[in-house]
Design an enzyme around this catalytic site. Structure first.
Site, PDB file in Angstrom:
ATOM      1  N   LYS A  74      -7.392  18.032   5.099  1.00 24.49           N
ATOM      2  CA  LYS A  74      -7.159  19.343   5.717  1.00 24.49           C
ATOM      3  C   LYS A  74      -5.792  19.359   6.403  1.00 24.49           C
ATOM      4  O   LYS A  74      -5.420  18.378   7.081  1.00 24.49           O
ATOM      5  CB  LYS A  74      -8.265  19.605   6.738  1.00 24.49           C
ATOM      6  CG  LYS A  74      -8.241  20.986   7.371  1.00 24.49           C
ATOM      7  CD  LYS A  74      -9.416  21.136   8.348  1.00 24.49           C
ATOM      8  CE  LYS A  74      -9.514  22.523   8.933  1.00 24.49           C
ATOM      9  NZ  LYS A  74     -10.648  22.631   9.908  1.00 24.49           N
ATOM     10  N   SER A 149     -13.601  26.638   8.872  1.00 20.70           N
ATOM     11  CA  SER A 149     -12.202  26.742   8.534  1.00 20.70           C
ATOM     12  C   SER A 149     -11.750  25.761   7.462  1.00 20.70           C
ATOM     13  O   SER A 149     -10.712  25.971   6.835  1.00 20.70           O
ATOM     14  CB  SER A 149     -11.363  26.529   9.794  1.00 20.70           C
ATOM     15  OG  SER A 149     -11.564  25.215  10.304  1.00 20.70           O
ATOM     16  N   SER A 173     -16.888  23.926  11.185  1.00 22.38           N
ATOM     17  CA  SER A 173     -15.899  24.049  10.108  1.00 22.38           C
ATOM     18  C   SER A 173     -15.988  23.016   8.997  1.00 22.38           C
ATOM     19  O   SER A 173     -15.291  23.149   7.990  1.00 22.38           O
ATOM     20  CB  SER A 173     -14.491  24.017  10.682  1.00 22.38           C
ATOM     21  OG  SER A 173     -14.171  25.287  11.174  1.00 22.38           O
TER      22      SER A 173
HETATM   23  N1  GLN Z   1     -15.842  29.113  12.862  1.00 23.27           N
HETATM   24  C1  GLN Z   1     -15.696  28.486  14.128  1.00 23.27           C
HETATM   25  C2  GLN Z   1     -14.511  29.077  14.869  1.00 23.27           C
HETATM   26  O1  GLN Z   1     -13.937  29.960  14.338  1.00 23.27           O
HETATM   27  C3  GLN Z   1     -15.574  27.013  13.979  1.00 23.27           C
HETATM   28  C4  GLN Z   1     -14.224  26.555  13.686  1.00 23.27           C
HETATM   29  C5  GLN Z   1     -14.112  25.078  13.537  1.00 23.27           C
HETATM   30  O2  GLN Z   1     -15.118  24.369  13.520  1.00 23.27           O
HETATM   31  N2  GLN Z   1     -12.885  24.613  13.498  1.00 23.27           N
HETATM   32  O3  GLN Z   1     -14.167  28.674  15.919  1.00 23.27           O
END
Ligand code: GLN
Length: 473
Positions: A74, A149, A173
């Site tokens: 990532k 994400s 994410s």
């Molecule tokens: N979807 C969650 C957020 O927008 C989690 C994001 C993540 O785990 N980086 O914060």
């Protein structure tokens, strides 16, 4: 090519493949699957050169435990000499000056790193639609999102562009995109894996973890990347077990908790049915199953979005146009340089979170929001500690829906935040969680089953996940 690492190792042993031929195959898939927009950068030449070197080591019998594994990373994790954009315009041209600890460990184990994957800007989002470089598409239905994400990493594994991939999980994410795409995604215990070299979103939540086709492959990667690191004071000095040994293929004697709050009305009936099938399979395999309660579940989304935005507003203060990253042109003075660099460099969701986070930390509202949020965080953690007195792990859905359509939630942040309803609790509590594929809905979209474990007990959730894979759901 969707091959498990076990298959790859067998092919290397029999001579049916070399590390070079495997790497070439993945590069071919990455090339032909360009339209998915899973990768922000690909290191074709470097990867092949490295694979050749590993082939020489294999011949000499000196290769490390990950020889033959090709990994995508990532784009929020630093790889020396390569860009680390975090999906943001503000870091579009920023080149990492050093390797993250996880990268060092992968390289030392002889994995080949193939490229950096797409993501929501600064890991804020659940769909990759917040990426400054366009969204990633779900291979099964390109009009849909792969989750986020870490959506790029999930798609890279699903579409056979790598053997495993690293993602990060601050509120889901890794697990949510694993569930949307139909792969395995593991968020380790907070402190299990070093965050050195990971660009911070919310430092007390962020964890790096693997995506893989199987729980076994996730276990193999975790063993390499886990463990204390002097350069991250929050990495824990807890011995790293041999996770693969924990995969016994059975669940006899394991007590599984079903938190009733995770099966409420918000849950799609097809997902409920899928997860219930998984629970039946566990029972049939000899696990004991009992209902438990996590009474503060209703407050997880609120607590998460207060605390994570507070930490984000502080962490993202460093992008000021002066130290690194994007700087606005033709500015008259310092203040304009700061404001315009940030206004032009950050996307809408990141700005929203910086404002929210600054607000909850402000002198007038700190007690009402931030301090209250911290207290709720403790209550949520206590719920889990209480539940784990009588069960070894918990089984829940990973997400209340399967992969949604692009554009469906992007204009309604609250709807987007609600898709994290079953995942943020693990980050608030610091416990490990894994999502595994568990059937499909009527449209053929993958359903994810989540297993949550005790602090530092990744072994049990991997064991249960591995067992469920054999149940053919
Ligand atoms: N979807 C969650 C957020 O927008 C989690 C994001 C993540 O785990 N980086 O914060």
């Amino acid at each position: 090519m969707t091959k498990t690492f076990g298959r790859i190792k067998a092919d290397l042993r029999s001579g049916a493949a070399s590390c070079e031929s495997i790497t070439m195959e993945y590069l071919g898939s990455a090339e032909s699957g360009r339209r998915y927009n899973a990768f922000l950068s690909l290191f074709a030449e470097k990867a092949v050169a490295r694979a050749r070197e590993i082939d020489r080591k294999l011949k000499a019998g000196t290769a490390g435990p990950l020889a033959g594994m090709v990994v995508a990373v990532k784009d929020v994790i630093s790889l020396k000499g390569e860009r680390v954009t975090c999906g943001s315009k503000i870091l579009e041209d920023f080149v990492a000056p050093y390797d993250a600890t996880v990268i060092e460990r992968l390289i030392a184990a002889d994995a080949v790193i193939i490229g950096k994957t797409n993501m929501d800007e600064f890991a804020m989002g659940s769909s990759t639609e917040n990426s400054a470089f366009g969204r990633t598409k779900l291979p099964q239905d390109e009009d849909r999102v792969p989750g986020g994400s870490s959506g790029g990493s999930a798609v890279a594994v699903k579409a056979g562009m790598c053997t495993t991939a690293l993602g990060t999980d601050t509120g889901g994410s890794i697990r949510q995109p694993a569930s949307f795409t139909g792969v395995v995604g593991l968020k380790p215990t907070y402190g299990r894996v070093s965050r050195y070299g990971l660009v911070a979103f919310a430092s007390s939540f962020d964890q790096i973890g693997p995506f893989a086709l199987t729980a076994r492959d996730a276990a193999t990667v975790l063993r390499v990347i886990a463990g204390r690191d002097e350069r991250d004071a929050t990495s824990a000095d807890v011995p790293v077990p041999d996770y693969e040994k924990a995969l016994t293929g059975d669940v006899r004697g394991v007590t599984i908790g079903i938190p009733k709050e995770y099966y409420g009305e918000a849950l799609d009936p097809a997902i409920r049915a899928g997860v219930e099938k998984g629970i039946e399979a566990l029972k049939a395999g000899g696990a004991k199953v009992r209902e438990v309660s996590l009474p503060h579940t209703d407050y997880t989304i609120a607590a998460y979005y207060i605390l994570a935005t507070a930490e984000a507003s502080s962490n993202l203060a460093r992008y000021d146009g002066a130290r690194y990253g994007y700087r606005a042109k033709d500015v008259r003075d310092l203040t304009e340089m700061y404001t315009r660099s940030r206004s032009e460099g950050f996307g809408a969701e990141v700005k929203r979170r910086i404002m929210l986070g600054t607000y909850v930390l402000s002198a007038g509202y700190y007690d009402a929001y931030y301090r209250k949020g911290q207290k709720v965080r403790r209550l949520i953690q206590n719920d889990f500690l209480e539940a784990f007195k009588s069960v070894d792990c918990l089984v829940t859905p990973t997400s209340p829906s399967t992969a949604f359509k692009a554009g469906e939630k992007i204009d309604d942040p609250l709807q987007m935040y609600l898709s994290d309803i079953y995942t943020t609790s693990a980050n608030l509590a610091g416990i490990p969680g894994i999502s595994i594929p568990c059937g499909a809905d009527k449209q053929g979209l993958p359903i994810g089953l989540q297993i949550l474990g005790k602090h530092f007990d990744e072994a049990t959730i991997l064991r249960v996940a591995d067992f469920l894979e054999t149940c053919n759901m």
